[in-house]
Every structure is written in C-alpha cells, then in structure tokens.
Design a protein around this motif. Sequence first.
Motif, PDB file in Angstrom:
ATOM      1  N   LEU A  60      66.867  71.652  75.829  1.00 25.65           N
ATOM      2  CA  LEU A  60      66.653  71.199  77.210  1.00 25.65           C
ATOM      3  C   LEU A  60      65.895  72.243  78.011  1.00 25.65           C
ATOM      4  CD1 LEU A  60      67.081  69.211  79.515  1.00 25.65           C
ATOM      5  CD2 LEU A  60      69.321  70.279  79.925  1.00 25.65           C
ATOM      6  N   GLU A  90      62.358  71.549  79.909  1.00 24.86           N
ATOM      7  CA  GLU A  90      62.185  71.732  81.354  1.00 24.86           C
ATOM      8  C   GLU A  90      61.086  72.742  81.657  1.00 24.86           C
ATOM      9  OE1 GLU A  90      66.106  72.728  82.694  1.00 24.86           O
ATOM     10  OE2 GLU A  90      66.570  70.636  83.221  1.00 24.86           O
ATOM     11  N   ARG A 131      71.464  72.850  74.344  1.00 21.14           N
ATOM     12  CA  ARG A 131      71.065  73.320  75.674  1.00 21.14           C
ATOM     13  C   ARG A 131      69.734  74.058  75.589  1.00 21.14           C
ATOM     14  NH1 ARG A 131      71.899  72.110  80.938  1.00 21.14           N
ATOM     15  NH2 ARG A 131      71.061  73.825  82.170  1.00 21.14           N
ATOM     16  N   ASN A 139      63.716  64.497  81.470  1.00 23.45           N
ATOM     17  CA  ASN A 139      64.740  63.617  82.038  1.00 23.45           C
ATOM     18  C   ASN A 139      65.643  63.049  80.941  1.00 23.45           C
ATOM     19  OD1 ASN A 139      64.311  63.843  84.753  1.00 23.45           O
ATOM     20  ND2 ASN A 139      62.903  62.100  84.902  1.00 23.45           N
ATOM     21  N   ARG A 157      68.006  65.727  79.698  1.00 21.83           N
ATOM     22  CA  ARG A 157      69.063  66.030  80.664  1.00 21.83           C
ATOM     23  C   ARG A 157      70.221  65.040  80.549  1.00 21.83           C
ATOM     24  NH1 ARG A 157      64.753  68.258  83.964  1.00 21.83           N
ATOM     25  NH2 ARG A 157      64.007  66.181  84.558  1.00 21.83           N
ATOM     26  N   GLN A 158      69.943  63.815  80.099  1.00 22.41           N
ATOM     27  CA  GLN A 158      70.996  62.809  79.914  1.00 22.41           C
ATOM     28  C   GLN A 158      71.717  62.983  78.562  1.00 22.41           C
ATOM     29  OE1 GLN A 158      69.044  59.042  80.332  1.00 22.41           O
ATOM     30  NE2 GLN A 158      68.459  59.381  82.500  1.00 22.41           N
TER      31      GLN A 158
END
Length: 397
Positions: free
Chosen positions: A139, A143, A136, A123, A126-127
């Motif tokens: 991230l 995830e 990216r 989370n 993602r921010q």
Amino acid sequence: MKSTPMRTPVLCLSLLALAACSSKEQGPPKMPPPTVGVIEAQPQNVPLTKDLVGRLSAFRSADVRARVSGVLLKRVYTEGTDVKQGQLLFQIDPVPYKAALANAEAALASSQASYTNAHVIANRDRQLVPQGYISRQQLDTDEANERSAQAAVKQAQANVQTARINLGYTNVTAPIDGRAGEQQVTEGAIVGNSTTDAGANATLLTTVDQLDPLYVNFTMSAADLETLRHAQTNGNVQLAEQDKTTVQITLPSGAKYDKQGTLDFSDTSVNPTTGAINLRAVVPNPNRRILPGMYVTLTANMGELNKVFLIPQAGIQRDPVGAYALVVGQDGKVAQKRVSADTMRGHDWIVTSGLAAGDQVIVSGVQGVKPGAPAKATPWKPDQAPAGQGPAPAGHQ
C-alpha cells in the motif's frame, strides 16, 4: 575858484572804484540745481522666480522587445502613430510555439492518465489492507506512485502554461498607451536570443513613449537653494510647497508655452560632481507641441519675496564694488546707497536690501548729479529720457 575842476575827476574815480568793488562781491550768478526724475521706493511682495535650463523627457518610455525567438513575420502598426496598451505591433512566426504547446498538452494528457491509474490502484489497496489481502508495504508503494503521478500532472500543467505564454509572446503588443517609434528590425529577421528571452538582451523592436504629460528635468545649485532656505528662516522669502511650485517653459523659438508645469520631484541628495540638486516638473502636452529630448528654458516660481523694492533698470548703477542707487534726500542733496539687486522682474531690478520706504530713487538724469550735490526731484515717467541723457553741461546746446 580854481579848485573846483580838480575835485570833479577825483569824485568820478571814487565812484568807479566803488562800483567795481560791488560787482566783485556779487560774483557770477548761481546755476539752479539739476532736475532729476525720481520714483518713491515702496516695499511690496513679488513672486520669487528662477530662470533655469531643462530638458524634456517622456512621462513613460517602454522598450518593445522580442520575448521569444523566431522569424519576424510583419509589423502591424504605423510608425510614429499613437497606440493603445495591448494593441498588436509585431507578429513573430508562431508555428514552433504552436507545436510546443501541442506537445505539452499531450504530455499533460499522458500524466493525467498515469495519475488516474495510480489513484485507482491506491484506492483499491486501501480497501484490501484491513482484510489482509495485501501487505502494508505494498500500500505504501502504491500511494507513493499516486503522489508521484499527481506531481507529474502539475508539472505537465505548468509546461502547458509556459508553452501557451510563449505562443502569446509571438504577438508583440504595446505595453503602454503612447506613440510608437521607428521599427528597429525588418520583417524576415530572426529576433530573440532564446525561446524564453525576456531580459534586456532581447531584440529591441521599437519604443513606445507617453507624450502627455511630459517631464522637464532641471537642476538648481545647492548653494542657491540653501540661500533661499536661509532667507525663508529670516522671513524675507516664503517658499512654495512642492506641489504648488510652478514652471513656465520658453520654447527654443522664444515663444512661451501655453501650459504651466508643476514640480513633482526634488532629489534628496546633491550631485557630488556638479554640486546641484536634480528637480523635475510635470508639464501637460495635450497637443503634442513639445517632444522628449528638447532643451528649453524655464522660469520656476519658487514662492514669494517679502518687502522688496522694484526699481527701474536705469535706477540701479554698478561699479567694481557692487550695485548702488542715487537718492535725493530730504535736504535736497544726492546720496549714494549700496543695494542688493541680483534679479530682474520684467524691466525692473528686485532690490532686496539697501533702500528704505519713501526713498526718492533717481531714475533719469543720473549722470548729471553726484553724491553730496543738490538736485531737484520730479516724479519720473517711463517715457522720460533714460539715465545718461540728463541735462547737458553748461556752455553746450
């Protein structure tokens, strides 16, 4: 004058000769025709029954087996008594399965903690990606870790559920309502083959049988059934529907069972070994008077025979050719009629062919008459002398 004495002896001799000729012409006196007891044949409809042999079996029978391995601690039920579905019967040592459940619950807690941590990191990333603080690729990795942690939680939850189920299997319960049988394994024995053994190789502990109602299994030859169906086509027989076909059981003692059964199954194929069709009926057994495994004789009410004759047993005779009846015709003479009489109802033969309505069938005095000879018919009564005890021959007392 001297000729008169000569004529007297001649006249006497003539009279004697004339008397002798008259006596020879009359002959011996004729005997009256024998008296026989007859009944008037009248067509009627009677139940179509078949006498068969069957064997009783439980309506439902469930093997109670150990579904997990362990030491059998105790038997809770009383052997040979009725039990309810879900009632505790045996207890297997639960300690190893309690430990396995605690271990699975700890693993679940660890997986949930890992998932919570992975979820927070994902989370946060993602921010930060829109602001350019992380790549990216980072991230995507976070995830993926989140999804893996979530899957680990589900796996741990399944392990907890399995451990809880196995712990529940240490309490062996009755699968159905019925009567529990003899204990097959004593306390202290190790039962089961593996920690999740639920197959047919699992240790048999006892059996529970549902005794009310019971099944009675029997067979009927395919030839007999085909004969009945052919007779139904010709209108001589009316077969009952399956749920209206009843059976009356006779116990091994010879007593009639006080409850009637109903046919509930007829096989769709013929057994190639026996040439018979398997049939089954359901019989109420509220008082547990009959038990599985008993051999019984039964009378199956298959339907109705149309326009047949009930003839007392003494009225049907048999020879190498087959069955026949002797009747007194309208001319007062005895005639023989070939009949079909293969089944009895009580003390009477069921005659399906060979007789006509109104025939005077001889029941008593049969051995005193023969076809073509005259006979005097009188109404037969059941208390008359049976066939074979007709009038004695002339010259005997």
